[in-house]
Structure formats: C-alpha cells, structure tokens
Design a protein around this motif. Structure first.
Motif, PDB file in Angstrom:
ATOM      1  N   TYR A 158      -6.434  20.206  -5.524  1.00 17.64           N
ATOM      2  CA  TYR A 158      -5.367  21.708  -6.057  1.00 17.64           C
ATOM      3  C   TYR A 158      -4.367  22.037  -5.296  1.00 17.64           C
ATOM      4  N   GLY A 159      -3.750  22.259  -5.477  1.00 12.34           N
ATOM      5  CA  GLY A 159      -2.901  23.057  -4.736  1.00 12.34           C
ATOM      6  C   GLY A 159      -2.695  24.310  -4.910  1.00 12.34           C
ATOM      7  N   TYR A 160      -2.320  24.826  -4.005  1.00  9.46           N
ATOM      8  CA  TYR A 160      -2.830  26.394  -3.500  1.00  9.46           C
ATOM      9  C   TYR A 160      -1.666  26.703  -2.767  1.00  9.46           C
ATOM     10  N   ARG A 161      -1.423  28.548  -2.782  1.00 10.33           N
ATOM     11  CA  ARG A 161      -1.256  29.352  -1.511  1.00 10.33           C
ATOM     12  C   ARG A 161      -1.455  29.733  -0.702  1.00 10.33           C
ATOM     13  N   ALA A 162      -2.643  29.597  -0.902  1.00  5.19           N
ATOM     14  CA  ALA A 162      -3.320  30.496   0.035  1.00  5.19           C
ATOM     15  C   ALA A 162      -4.875  29.300  -0.343  1.00  5.19           C
ATOM     16  N   CYS A 163      -6.226  28.801   1.155  1.00 12.05           N
ATOM     17  CA  CYS A 163      -7.060  28.211   0.476  1.00 12.05           C
ATOM     18  C   CYS A 163      -8.057  28.211   1.941  1.00 12.05           C
ATOM     19  N   ALA A 164      -8.991  28.453   1.144  1.00 19.34           N
ATOM     20  CA  ALA A 164     -10.153  28.915   2.444  1.00 19.34           C
ATOM     21  C   ALA A 164     -11.622  28.018   2.052  1.00 19.34           C
ATOM     22  N   VAL A 165     -12.225  27.549   2.801  1.00 16.83           N
ATOM     23  CA  VAL A 165     -12.834  26.066   2.585  1.00 16.83           C
ATOM     24  C   VAL A 165     -14.223  26.740   3.746  1.00 16.83           C
ATOM     25  N   GLY A 166     -15.491  26.172   3.348  1.00 13.04           N
ATOM     26  CA  GLY A 166     -17.351  26.553   4.511  1.00 13.04           C
ATOM     27  C   GLY A 166     -17.227  27.932   3.830  1.00 13.04           C
ATOM     28  N   LYS A 167     -18.593  28.105   4.600  1.00 12.89           N
ATOM     29  CA  LYS A 167     -18.784  29.046   4.591  1.00 12.89           C
ATOM     30  C   LYS A 167     -18.563  30.787   4.426  1.00 12.89           C
ATOM     31  N   GLY A 168     -18.157  31.419   3.464  1.00  9.46           N
ATOM     32  CA  GLY A 168     -17.261  32.640   2.668  1.00  9.46           C
ATOM     33  C   GLY A 168     -16.152  32.651   2.201  1.00  9.46           C
ATOM     34  N   ARG A 169     -16.570  30.742   1.334  1.00 13.46           N
ATOM     35  CA  ARG A 169     -15.004  30.701   0.583  1.00 13.46           C
ATOM     36  C   ARG A 169     -15.613  31.334  -0.769  1.00 13.46           C
ATOM     37  N   ALA A 170     -16.971  31.543  -0.825  1.00  8.33           N
ATOM     38  CA  ALA A 170     -16.411  31.899  -2.222  1.00  8.33           C
ATOM     39  C   ALA A 170     -15.578  33.433  -2.673  1.00  8.33           C
TER      40      ALA A 170
END
Length: 282
Positions: A158-170
């Motif tokens: 997916y394309g994002y303006r901002a994104c976080a992955v890993g622990k705390g992502r949700a």
C-alpha cells in the motif's frame, strides 16, 4: 473454527477450513516482535528511521543496518528478521538494475514496490519455502515526487503518507488515522495545542506528527522521527539501541543518503530532553 493451526500450519500452501494461511500470520508475528521502523513523506523529501536494538555490548557500532539503498533515489527499511531483510534488499537492487538496463531510466518507487511485492507473494504459494518474516518500507523520490510504500509478509503493498511497522504498529496506525481525519481543518499551531491535551507516550507524539506531515520539511521530520522511535522504544528500556536514519531530499541531492551525524545527534538530544520533561510532569 479453531484459531490455532491444528495441522494446517505445517505448510504455507495449505489453507485452514476457514481460509487462513497460518504461516503468513506467524510471519506477521515476527514483524510485531521487532524494533520499530518509521517512514515519513514530507513536502520536500522522504525519511526512513529505525530502532536497532543492541543485544550485546560487544557489537560494533553501526553494524547490521536495517536500512538499505536500493537505487540512487530509493531506500528500504525492514522490521522483522534481519537476514530476510538483507535478502530482499539484494533482490530489490537486482530489480532496480534490471529496470535501468531495460528502459535506460531509473525505476519509479511504485514499480519497484510492485515487483518486490510479487516476489514476496511467491513465497506464500509453495510448500518448499516459507514467507518472509519482515514488513518492508520502500521510500524514495521520482518524477511523481516523494513516495512511500509498505509491503506486508503476504505480498500486498500500500502507499502511505506516513507508516510505522514493527512493535507498536497498531497503536501508531490508530492514532494517525484519528488525527489525519482532522488534518484539513487544523493548523500547525492548533495542532500543538491539541497535542498538549493528549495522553503521554506514543499517542502524544503521533498527533502533531500526523497534523504536520503535509507542511513539514525534511529537517523537521528528522527530529519528529527520532522522537517517535524514542517513545516506541519505551517498551524495551532494558535494551540499548541505536538510531538509524536516511533521507531523500534536496539537501542530499535527491539521493538516498544517511542523515548528517550532527543533525541526528541534535535531534536525538532534543528527543531525550522531551521525554525527560514528560516524565517529570507525570
């Protein structure tokens, strides 16, 4: 239907009776247990930042980097199994070189993300292989401007303006969605006031970050990115960590490069001071 594998998790090519691929879900668990990786798209460029946990005091500083250069104008950051990230980075460089050789032009971020996602998805179709235990952020600047994509272990992107992955992502995604819904009618100054009312920790950081995404410069985003990583790292306070950050912007000549050490050090000091101030107020 059972929520556990009960034999259907022995092969990635075997569906459970309720249509699930447990091996892919287990790959997502590997991502959720990893250090956070953050991508920010701003007005004049794009930034990648990761939290690299130091599992031993004997490790060489700067070793085992989680951000890689794919092409001159594209970088990628991964959260999950480090070895899987290294392999996928090698594949991405091959795809970028193949595109340049075939079309005599640099690959766009979206085309590269599409090719990598197809490669990742292939590893969910055969019983002789396993899914990649990583989520990947692909960031760069091309003729369409700064772009950011996230590739999941299932192969979807997916394309994002901002994104976080890993622990705390949700938590990060939930808070970003709440604030981005107000973005059109909230100024930066109003956003700062809004942050003052928010809860401490990660939530209090993500609000001003999301509100200022469309207005922030690359330098400002570096400082925001550092603060985000420090806040997310709060759950791993018993482990030392290093910040690793790269950007593609005018200051780097629109090429993927490491953030200057002096700017990174300044941003890290301000992030620590902000955290200490928040703890004193609590």
């Amino acid at each position: 239907m059972s929520s556990i594998g009960t034999g259907y998790d022995l092969s990635v090519s075997t569906y459970s009776p309720d249509g699930r691929l447990f091996q892919v879900e287990y790959a997502n668990k590997a991502v959720e247990a990893a250090g956070v990786a953050v991508g920010l798209r701003c007005t004049d460029g794009i930034i990648l930042g990761v939290e690299r946990l130091l599992h031993s005091k004997l490790l060489v500083k700067g070793a085992n980097r989680r951000i890689q250069s794919v092409d001159e104008h594209i970088g990628m950051a991964t959260a999950g199994l480090l070895a899987d990230g290294k392999h996928l980075g090698s594949r991405a460089r091959d795809e970028a070189a193949n595109f340049r050789e075939t079309y005599n032009a640099p690959v766009t971020v979206q085309v590269l993300s599409d090719r990598i996602s197809g490669y990742v998805q292939a590893y969910t179709c055969y019983g002789s292989v396993r899914p990649f235990g990583i989520s990947t952020l692909v960031a760069g600047a091309d003729k369409t401007g700064p772009r950011l994509f996230c590739i999941e272990p299932s192969g979807v992107f997916y394309g994002y303006r901002a994104c976080a992955v890993g622990k705390g992502r949700a938590l990060a995604r939930t808070e970003l969605e709440k604030v981005l819904a107000k973005e059109g009618g909230v100024s930066v100054r109003e956003g700062v006031m809004e942050v003052a009312r928010m809860l401490s920790g990660l939530a209090s950081y993500l609000a001003p970050l999301a509100i200022s995404l469309s207005r922030s410069t690359a330098v400002e985003s570096v400082k925001n990115d550092v603060l985000a990583i420090h806040l997310v790292h709060d759950d791993n306070q018993d482990k030392a960590f290093e910040l690793e950050m790269t950007w593609v912007c005018e200051e780097s000549g629109m090429k993927h490069a490491a953030v200057p050490a002096d700017l990174l050090a300044e941003a890290e000091e301000k992030a620590k001071a902000a955290l200490e101030e928040g703890m004193e107020e609590d």
